[in-house]
Design an enzyme around this catalytic site. Structure first.
Site, PDB file in Angstrom:
ATOM      1  N   THR A  85      41.655  54.662  44.406  1.00 31.50           N
ATOM      2  CA  THR A  85      42.275  55.287  45.583  1.00 31.50           C
ATOM      3  C   THR A  85      43.226  54.397  46.343  1.00 31.50           C
ATOM      4  O   THR A  85      42.880  53.079  46.179  1.00 31.50           O
ATOM      5  CB  THR A  85      41.119  55.450  46.653  1.00 31.50           C
ATOM      6  OG1 THR A  85      40.525  54.479  47.302  1.00 31.50           O
ATOM      7  CG2 THR A  85      40.128  56.566  45.943  1.00 31.50           C
ATOM      8  N   GLY A  86      44.447  54.628  46.969  1.00 33.84           N
ATOM      9  CA  GLY A  86      45.221  53.606  47.542  1.00 33.84           C
ATOM     10  C   GLY A  86      45.878  52.942  46.505  1.00 33.84           C
ATOM     11  O   GLY A  86      46.038  51.812  46.392  1.00 33.84           O
ATOM     12  N   GLY A  87      46.392  53.680  45.250  1.00 36.24           N
ATOM     13  CA  GLY A  87      46.882  53.081  43.999  1.00 36.24           C
ATOM     14  C   GLY A  87      48.509  52.741  44.097  1.00 36.24           C
ATOM     15  O   GLY A  87      48.819  52.376  43.036  1.00 36.24           O
ATOM     16  N   SER A 105      50.154  50.818  45.846  1.00 31.17           N
ATOM     17  CA  SER A 105      50.681  49.574  46.478  1.00 31.17           C
ATOM     18  C   SER A 105      49.632  48.336  46.339  1.00 31.17           C
ATOM     19  O   SER A 105      48.263  48.799  46.039  1.00 31.17           O
ATOM     20  CB  SER A 105      50.765  49.948  48.001  1.00 31.17           C
ATOM     21  OG  SER A 105      51.090  48.756  48.874  1.00 31.17           O
ATOM     22  N   GLY A 106      49.925  47.221  46.501  1.00 33.28           N
ATOM     23  CA  GLY A 106      48.964  45.833  46.602  1.00 33.28           C
ATOM     24  C   GLY A 106      47.908  46.017  45.557  1.00 33.28           C
ATOM     25  O   GLY A 106      48.218  46.096  44.192  1.00 33.28           O
ATOM     26  N   ILE A 107      46.771  45.832  45.755  1.00 31.70           N
ATOM     27  CA  ILE A 107      45.559  45.468  45.012  1.00 31.70           C
ATOM     28  C   ILE A 107      45.305  46.762  44.003  1.00 31.70           C
ATOM     29  O   ILE A 107      44.903  46.685  42.974  1.00 31.70           O
ATOM     30  CB  ILE A 107      44.405  44.981  45.732  1.00 31.70           C
ATOM     31  CG1 ILE A 107      44.426  43.727  46.660  1.00 31.70           C
ATOM     32  CG2 ILE A 107      43.210  45.150  44.923  1.00 31.70           C
ATOM     33  CD1 ILE A 107      43.638  43.417  47.738  1.00 31.70           C
ATOM     34  N   GLY A 108      45.360  48.085  44.628  1.00 29.97           N
ATOM     35  CA  GLY A 108      45.317  48.952  44.023  1.00 29.97           C
ATOM     36  C   GLY A 108      46.132  49.342  42.808  1.00 29.97           C
ATOM     37  O   GLY A 108      45.832  49.633  41.844  1.00 29.97           O
ATOM     38  N   SER A 114      35.810  43.229  52.168  1.00 28.93           N
ATOM     39  CA  SER A 114      36.813  42.018  52.625  1.00 28.93           C
ATOM     40  C   SER A 114      35.917  40.706  53.177  1.00 28.93           C
ATOM     41  O   SER A 114      34.753  41.081  53.360  1.00 28.93           O
ATOM     42  CB  SER A 114      37.754  42.331  53.967  1.00 28.93           C
ATOM     43  OG  SER A 114      38.055  41.191  54.526  1.00 28.93           O
ATOM     44  N   TYR A 121      38.007  46.471  62.078  1.00 29.54           N
ATOM     45  CA  TYR A 121      38.446  46.283  60.590  1.00 29.54           C
ATOM     46  C   TYR A 121      36.980  45.911  60.277  1.00 29.54           C
ATOM     47  O   TYR A 121      36.620  46.133  58.963  1.00 29.54           O
ATOM     48  CB  TYR A 121      39.634  45.417  60.609  1.00 29.54           C
ATOM     49  CG  TYR A 121      39.914  45.161  59.120  1.00 29.54           C
ATOM     50  CD1 TYR A 121      40.338  46.224  58.139  1.00 29.54           C
ATOM     51  CD2 TYR A 121      39.555  44.043  58.553  1.00 29.54           C
ATOM     52  CE1 TYR A 121      40.708  45.815  56.934  1.00 29.54           C
ATOM     53  CE2 TYR A 121      39.938  43.520  57.023  1.00 29.54           C
ATOM     54  CZ  TYR A 121      40.413  44.665  56.457  1.00 29.54           C
ATOM     55  OH  TYR A 121      40.750  44.404  55.033  1.00 29.54           O
TER      56      TYR A 121
HETATM   57  N1  LIG Z   1      45.597  41.955  51.358  1.00 23.81           N
HETATM   58  C1  LIG Z   1      44.297  41.347  51.391  1.00 23.81           C
HETATM   59  O1  LIG Z   1      44.700  40.290  52.244  1.00 23.81           O
HETATM   60  C2  LIG Z   1      43.332  41.882  51.781  1.00 23.81           C
HETATM   61  C3  LIG Z   1      42.081  41.151  51.861  1.00 23.81           C
HETATM   62  C4  LIG Z   1      40.717  41.879  51.866  1.00 23.81           C
HETATM   63  C5  LIG Z   1      40.587  43.186  51.744  1.00 23.81           C
HETATM   64  N2  LIG Z   1      41.774  43.880  51.656  1.00 23.81           N
HETATM   65  C6  LIG Z   1      41.445  45.225  51.552  1.00 23.81           C
HETATM   66  O2  LIG Z   1      42.229  45.773  50.173  1.00 23.81           O
HETATM   67  C7  LIG Z   1      42.327  47.213  50.087  1.00 23.81           C
HETATM   68  C8  LIG Z   1      44.049  47.249  49.463  1.00 23.81           C
HETATM   69  O3  LIG Z   1      44.703  46.640  50.436  1.00 23.81           O
HETATM   70  P1  LIG Z   1      46.064  45.871  50.072  1.00 23.81           P
HETATM   71  O4  LIG Z   1      46.063  44.484  50.568  1.00 23.81           O
HETATM   72  O5  LIG Z   1      46.513  46.136  48.785  1.00 23.81           O
HETATM   73  O6  LIG Z   1      47.069  46.666  50.869  1.00 23.81           O
HETATM   74  P2  LIG Z   1      48.185  47.915  50.803  1.00 23.81           P
HETATM   75  O7  LIG Z   1      49.352  47.216  49.661  1.00 23.81           O
HETATM   76  O8  LIG Z   1      48.607  48.407  51.959  1.00 23.81           O
HETATM   77  O9  LIG Z   1      47.302  49.038  49.811  1.00 23.81           O
HETATM   78  C9  LIG Z   1      46.492  49.824  50.379  1.00 23.81           C
HETATM   79  C10 LIG Z   1      46.620  51.102  49.860  1.00 23.81           C
HETATM   80  O10 LIG Z   1      45.654  52.132  50.372  1.00 23.81           O
HETATM   81  C11 LIG Z   1      46.521  53.271  50.727  1.00 23.81           C
HETATM   82  N3  LIG Z   1      46.168  53.858  52.022  1.00 23.81           N
HETATM   83  C12 LIG Z   1      46.009  53.408  53.279  1.00 23.81           C
HETATM   84  N4  LIG Z   1      45.276  54.482  53.983  1.00 23.81           N
HETATM   85  C13 LIG Z   1      45.235  55.497  53.254  1.00 23.81           C
HETATM   86  C14 LIG Z   1      44.660  56.717  53.623  1.00 23.81           C
HETATM   87  N5  LIG Z   1      44.542  57.091  54.686  1.00 23.81           N
HETATM   88  N6  LIG Z   1      44.433  57.839  52.232  1.00 23.81           N
HETATM   89  C15 LIG Z   1      45.040  57.117  51.060  1.00 23.81           C
HETATM   90  N7  LIG Z   1      45.494  55.972  50.731  1.00 23.81           N
HETATM   91  C16 LIG Z   1      45.491  55.384  51.738  1.00 23.81           C
HETATM   92  C17 LIG Z   1      47.978  52.754  50.937  1.00 23.81           C
HETATM   93  O11 LIG Z   1      49.006  53.461  50.904  1.00 23.81           O
HETATM   94  P3  LIG Z   1      50.359  53.377  51.715  1.00 23.81           P
HETATM   95  O12 LIG Z   1      51.270  52.820  50.877  1.00 23.81           O
HETATM   96  O13 LIG Z   1      50.679  54.780  52.228  1.00 23.81           O
HETATM   97  O14 LIG Z   1      50.089  52.456  53.120  1.00 23.81           O
HETATM   98  C18 LIG Z   1      48.110  51.647  49.980  1.00 23.81           C
HETATM   99  O15 LIG Z   1      48.285  52.577  48.625  1.00 23.81           O
HETATM  100  C19 LIG Z   1      42.398  47.584  51.472  1.00 23.81           C
HETATM  101  O16 LIG Z   1      40.988  48.281  51.427  1.00 23.81           O
HETATM  102  C20 LIG Z   1      42.179  46.252  52.395  1.00 23.81           C
HETATM  103  O17 LIG Z   1      41.417  46.481  53.367  1.00 23.81           O
HETATM  104  C21 LIG Z   1      43.041  43.213  51.457  1.00 23.81           C
END
Ligand SMILES: NC(=O)c1ccc[n+]([C@@H]2O[C@H](COP(=O)([O-])OP(=O)(O)OC[C@H]3O[C@@H](n4cnc5c(N)ncnc54)[C@H](OP(=O)(O)O)[C@@H]3O)[C@@H](O)[C@H]2O)c1
Length: 253
Positions: free
Chosen positions: A12-14, A16-19, A137, A150
């Site tokens: 899920t959330g694939g 962008s980023g980590i996904g 996190s 958060y």
């Molecule tokens: N980056 C960090 O430093 C960090 C640290 C600890 C934990 N995390 C966690 O890691 C996870 C991934 O985040 P990321 O850092 O890789 O950021 P990201 O690049 O913004 O990735 C988040 C992904 O989730 C999707 N998303 C957000 N809201 C959604 C919804 N309502 N329904 C479906 N998809 C949704 C985003 O889609 P959109 O492109 O539409 O936004 C994106 O594909 C998150 O749970 C975040 O809290 C991140």
């Protein structure tokens, strides 16, 4: 390395980023991958970019109806799921006094409620012996000012992981949680920080990390792929922190 050969993996959330990085890692290990996201164009572009037959499904994690639709789509295509990576989430940061009910609900609905019901709806489709990984996190167990909602949304995930590891053990389904520290992704910009703010936050974070840098999505992806695979066959109910040492207490030195 074919540790996920012919496994069906949902991220899920694939888009962008980590996904996205984890979807890439799953594909490299031989999995058939499904990614979700809330923005149709972004999901389709990501599925095309990933290649390898990746299925992109538009599904808002905050919507239980979308979760049901997602499950039906995956059922029609593959009939089963071996790996469920519950990764979608948003960051939203404000001092406790400024948090509105709408902001509270949005964060909780995506990061926790949505994660909960995504898992619930996928249960009938999960193979016995499947692996569920929750993306939490280090905020789940630290006290960063401005991150009250958060952090609580993430702490709830860690709690859920422990309970589900017990409830699903009789089906051999393993449930583990990953706690990243600061990872370079678009999440801070999406949370409203301008370029300067993102750079300042990253710099400050890196200075506090013993390894002296922020992390890469691909580094988290490798940990998730390990937990998804049979290499982690005796690991359930566990939490893995991946933060370059950020949360190790530094009493001296
Ligand atoms: N980056 C960090 O430093 C960090 C640290 C600890 C934990 N995390 C966690 O890691 C996870 C991934 O985040 P990321 O850092 O890789 O950021 P990201 O690049 O913004 O990735 C988040 C992904 O989730 C999707 N998303 C957000 N809201 C959604 C919804 N309502 N329904 C479906 N998809 C949704 C985003 O889609 P959109 O492109 O539409 O936004 C994106 O594909 C998150 O749970 C975040 O809290 C991140």
């Amino acid at each position: 390395m074919s540790t996920l050969k012919d496994k069906v993996a949902v991220v899920t959330g694939g888009n962008s980023g980590i996904g996205y990085a984890t979807a890439e890692e799953f594909l490299a290990r031989g999995a058939k991958v499904v990614i979700t996201g809330r923005n149709r164009d972004a999901v389709e572009a990501a599925a095309t970019g990933l290649g390898g037959g990746t299925l992109g499904v538009t599904a808002n994690q905050a919507s239980i109806a979308d979760a049901e639709g997602l499950v039906n789509t995956v059922k029609e295509r593959y009939g089963k799921v071996d790996v469920l990576f519950v990764n979608a989430g948003i960051g939203a940061f404000a001092p406790v006094n400024d948090v509105t009910e709408d902001q509270f609900d949005e964060t909780m609905n995506i990061n926790f409620k949505g994660a909960f019901f995504t898992i619930q709806k996928f249960l009938p489709l999960l193979n016995d012996g499947a692996s569920i990984i929750l993306l939490s996190s280090v905020n789940a167990f630290t006290g960063m000012p401005g991150a009250s909602v958060y952090s609580a949304s993430k702490a709830a995930l860690n709690s859920l992981g422990r309970t589900l590891s017990r409830e699903l053990a009789d089906r051999g389904i393993r449930v583990n949680t990953v706690n990243p520290g600061p990872i370079k992704t678009p999440i801070l910009a999406k949370a409203g920080l301008d370029e300067e703010g993102v750079t300042a936050f990253r710099q400050k974070s890196a200075e506090r990390v013993p390894l002296n840098r922020t992390g890469e999505s691909a580094e988290v992806a490798k940990l998730v792929a390990f937990l998804a695979s049979a290499d982690a066959s005796f690991i359930t109910g566990a939490e893995y922190t991946i933060d370059g040492g950020l949360t190790v207490h530094q009493l001296l030195g």
